[in-house]
Design an enzyme around this catalytic site. Structure first.
Site, short mmCIF file in Angstrom:
data_model
loop_
_atom_site.label_atom_id
_atom_site.label_comp_id
_atom_site.label_asym_id
_atom_site.label_seq_id
_atom_site.Cartn_x
_atom_site.Cartn_y
_atom_site.Cartn_z
N HIS A 114 0.85 -1.19 0.00
CA HIS A 114 0.00 0.00 0.00
C HIS A 114 0.89 1.24 0.00
CE1 HIS A 114 -2.96 2.96 1.21
NE2 HIS A 114 -3.89 2.09 0.85
N GLU A 162 -3.95 2.00 -7.13
CA GLU A 162 -4.37 3.07 -6.22
C GLU A 162 -3.49 4.30 -6.44
OE1 GLU A 162 -6.69 1.50 -2.53
OE2 GLU A 162 -4.60 1.82 -2.04
P1 13P Z 1 -9.94 5.91 0.37
O1 13P Z 1 -11.04 5.01 -0.14
O2 13P Z 1 -10.17 6.46 1.73
O3 13P Z 1 -9.56 6.93 -0.64
O4 13P Z 1 -8.66 4.96 0.56
C1 13P Z 1 -8.27 4.17 -0.49
C2 13P Z 1 -7.26 3.21 0.01
O5 13P Z 1 -6.15 3.58 0.32
C3 13P Z 1 -7.66 1.80 0.13
O6 13P Z 1 -6.57 0.98 0.33
#
Ligand code: 13P
Length: 220
Positions: free
Chosen positions: A96, A145
């Site tokens: 992440h 992401e």
């Molecule tokens: P948000 O949905 O709060 O933007 O976070 C995304 C995330 O980092 C999921 O791993």
């Protein structure tokens, strides 16, 4: 019809007191899980309780971890090894952007984490920030992401997410599923899911509210 993955990442949120009410509210909401794999990734402190409560409530939700040790069992203070996690989870989030940023996790360590997960028969959900992020060879599920979209209320566009997903697949032949994460809500989830190369979503803030999360599941 593709199988969708709806993954909740609770990050460093939710306490023992809060988990019971989250589950009851989710249970009492209407949600359609047909053809969907729902995975909730709580902090380590809640893995055991959440798994137990999901069984008691007969909720068809799997449990995942948010991280894993890059080492096997042994003298690694503070780390949770794959053998220990495997008692609770079938999935683990690895790489992440918050781990990369705040804990300086880099490619070699992340690759070691993937190896440990796979040896422990835990499926990694490997996060990438764009199509150039290195993906360890045996990863089959990737979550795209983009950093600008995380926790900002400013998601990527479905068009752009689809393009990145296609590039990730081109460059990593073992990748079977690409999820999108970053400001996913019950309102925008379907715009991502309806793209043919997006197989699910990784949801942060919006998964903390069980009613919103149930809408995300249903609208996906
Ligand atoms: P948000 O949905 O709060 O933007 O976070 C995304 C995330 O980092 C999921 O791993």
């Amino acid at each position: 019809m593709k199988r969708l993955f709806i993954v909740a990442n609770w990050k460093s949120n939710v306490t023992i007191q809060e988990v019971n009410s989250w589950l009851l509210q989710l249970k009492n909401s209407k949600w359609n899980i047909e053809n969907k794999t729902i995975i909730v990734c709580p902090p380590f402190t809640l893995l055991s309780l959440l798994k137990q409560r999901l069984n008691e409530h007969k909720l068809p939700i799997e449990v995942g971890a948010q991280d894993i040790s890059p080492f096997p069992k042994g003298a690694y203070t503070g780390e949770i090894a794959a053998d220990q996690l495997a008692e609770y989870v079938s999935y683990v989030i690895i790489g992440h952007s918050e781990r990369r940023k705040y804990f300086r996790e880099a490619d070699q360590m992340l690759s070691n984490k993937v190896d440990m997960a796979l040896q422990g028969k835990i499926t990694p959900i490997f996060c990438v920030q764009d199509a150039t992020t290195v993906v360890p060879r045996d990863v089959s599920i990737v979550a795209y992401e983009p950093v600008f979209a995380i926790g900002t209320g400013n998601p990527d566009t479905p068009e752009s997410a689809e393009k990145v997903s296609m590039r990730i697949r081109e460059e990593n032949k073992n990748v079977r599923k690409v999820l999108y994460g970053g400001s996913v809500t019950d309102k925008n989830v379907n715009s991502f899911i309806s793209r043919s190369s997006i197989d699910g979503v990784l949801v942060g803030s919006a998964s903390l509210d069980p009613v919103t999360f149930s809408h995300i599941i249903t609208n996906a």
